[in-house]
Motif scaffolding. Sequence first.
Motif, PDB file in Angstrom:
ATOM      1  N   GLU A 292      36.177  49.076  45.472  1.00  0.00           N
ATOM      2  CA  GLU A 292      36.116  47.608  45.504  1.00  0.00           C
ATOM      3  C   GLU A 292      35.594  47.074  44.157  1.00  0.00           C
ATOM      4  N   ASN A 295      38.287  47.443  41.402  1.00  0.00           N
ATOM      5  CA  ASN A 295      39.341  46.423  41.519  1.00  0.00           C
ATOM      6  C   ASN A 295      38.852  45.045  41.085  1.00  0.00           C
ATOM      7  N   TRP A 298      38.753  44.939  37.266  1.00  0.00           N
ATOM      8  CA  TRP A 298      40.112  44.753  36.731  1.00  0.00           C
ATOM      9  C   TRP A 298      40.561  43.291  36.860  1.00  0.00           C
ATOM     10  N   LYS A 299      40.290  42.704  38.021  1.00  0.00           N
ATOM     11  CA  LYS A 299      40.688  41.306  38.258  1.00  0.00           C
ATOM     12  C   LYS A 299      39.949  40.367  37.307  1.00  0.00           C
TER      13      LYS A 299
END
Length: 359
Positions: A292, A295, A298-299
């Motif tokens: 989590e 991710n 990255w976002k």
Amino acid sequence: MTEKDFIPTRYTNQAGRGSFTWSAPSNIALVKYWGKKQGQVPANPSVSFTLNNCKTITKLDFEKKEGKSDFSFDLLFEGKPKEDFKPKILKFFQRVEQYVPFLKEYHFTIHTENTFPHSSGIASSASGMAALAMNLMSLERELNPEMTDEYFYQKASFLARLGSGSACRSVKGNIVVWGEHKDINGSSDLFGVAFTGTVHPVFHNYQDTILLVDKGEKQVSSTVGHGLMHGHPFAQQRFAQAHENLSAIKKALAGGNVEEFITIVESEALTLHAMMMTSQPYFILMKPNTLEIINRIWKFRAETNIPVCFTLDAGANVHVLYPESYTNQVMEFIKAELVAYCQNSQYICDATGNGAIIL
């Protein structure tokens, strides 16, 4: 240099009793070492950032004893006897005795403490073994005052390596290379060397915020993990990849190419875990919260163009790496979005440091 260069021929001085205190930091590998040969020799070269705040402080009291019967030491961790650490120290003494032959002549009292919580999932064996090696070298310098600084630090790294491979990268330098590599002058499988290439200012005082996703004991020990590379179907490709990535990261560090740095560092972290997922037996050391966090990093990077990235050790915790100039924005992001995925909301703020220091 060979191992034989670290075996002393004679000592010119004597030391009856005394003490030294050293602090040595943990480190975080950018290009990972995974897999080793006989004698704590790495199967591939690695490069790491030396940390500044996460460190072990070790005081070594020594007193000459009668006879040379056996190793004799007491171990206190944070002021209390710590019996379960003793076998590791004994094994270390057995490994290094031929290089520091005075060990059985003294009774040692080892007082050690960490600046970070033990079993917080931060590599304390690297900082702990480095700090102990520095103290032993201080005693050897008492016995051999003519010793050069270069030899002192090389041998300290060499000894630390025999306690814990990555400990050899906790002795000196902001950025340390361990393992022979064609593009790194003086690189060696026997000890870590300070990275002497050009480093662009963007990488000075680089930040590392360590998100403590899982503070439990390691699911698989480093020794077992490295052993899984013997006969691993992808081992040879991995070792070749590490050599290529070290050449590439050297160029990125020199040119200030943060995008390339991010690509290499994140790929290396995921490759390390891929090796464990494809070994026999196999392990998944990431936790759902690790994924989590990755991710969300990255976002955030895609939306803001802020050059923040992650790396992982052989565990679930996430090291968030970023240039110092983005500290405010990244810390806001960490507090708003990532701390919720840490065990008890715990994280540690760190940055690159200079290695071991005598106190």
